[in-house]
Scaffold this active site. Sequence first.
Site, PDB file in Angstrom:
ATOM      1  N   LYS A  81       0.830  -1.205   0.000  1.00  5.16           N
ATOM      2  CA  LYS A  81       0.000   0.000   0.000  1.00  5.16           C
ATOM      3  C   LYS A  81       0.863   1.252   0.000  1.00  5.16           C
ATOM      4  CE  LYS A  81      -1.330   2.396   3.303  1.00  5.16           C
ATOM      5  NZ  LYS A  81      -1.769   2.947   4.588  1.00  5.16           N
ATOM      6  N   ASP A 103      -6.290   0.942   1.251  1.00  7.59           N
ATOM      7  CA  ASP A 103      -6.241   0.994   2.710  1.00  7.59           C
ATOM      8  C   ASP A 103      -7.534   0.419   3.264  1.00  7.59           C
ATOM      9  OD1 ASP A 103      -8.145   2.929   2.183  1.00  7.59           O
ATOM     10  OD2 ASP A 103      -7.237   4.461   3.467  1.00  7.59           O
TER      11      ASP A 103
END
Length: 228
Positions: A133, A151
């Site tokens: 991420k 996320d």
Amino acid sequence: MHGTANQPRRARRLSAATAAHFIRALAAANPEPRPELDYADPFTLLVAVVLSAQTTDLAVNKVTRTLFAEAPDAAAMAALGAEGIARHIRSIGLWQAKAKNVAALSHILVEQYGGRVPEDREALEALPGVGRKTANVVLNVAFGQDTMAVDTHIFRLGNRTGLAPGDTPRAVEDGLVKRCPPELLRDAHHWLILHGRYVCKARRPECWHCVARDYCNYPDKVAGPSAS
């Protein structure tokens, strides 16, 4: 399917055309999305994203204001060291591990990359504290690559709306990349993060002012607060 804290309730998958309409609706409502983390360059962005794990952007911005003033680049951050970094970031979650990771990644950037942040996913993910991420955010925001950073907000959104249901963040990421109009892919994670943060909230989604409501398969849409 009923969700849990880690696995949100999953809606029926949207058609490709409807998914595109969903993202276009978010784009029309916010034509120029911006990250909410404060940063000046790829290095400060990388550090800010590492610090943001399980912490709000607002809290990170408060601590990086003084951290970046003292250590604005990799060499200065490496010289500051974990203890020096920790002095600035004790108010955020997981500060001890984050201080060690930021110090270690700064040393690596100085020793292996001349202080510069690499534009390569594999190199980024090899840095302490940097996962997929974080790498996706840096590649997208700092280097203009078409990546999708998933996320908790986007993971929830992909499942709740039917936009890109999946059991893992990577599955949701891959689904969103496939279904997002190509010309909107670079900014799509910004729209989705902001939508999940401020509208499609975890506890009570504010469906009554969702610009993409007509394209959402969430079965339990929330009515607006009653007028007093």
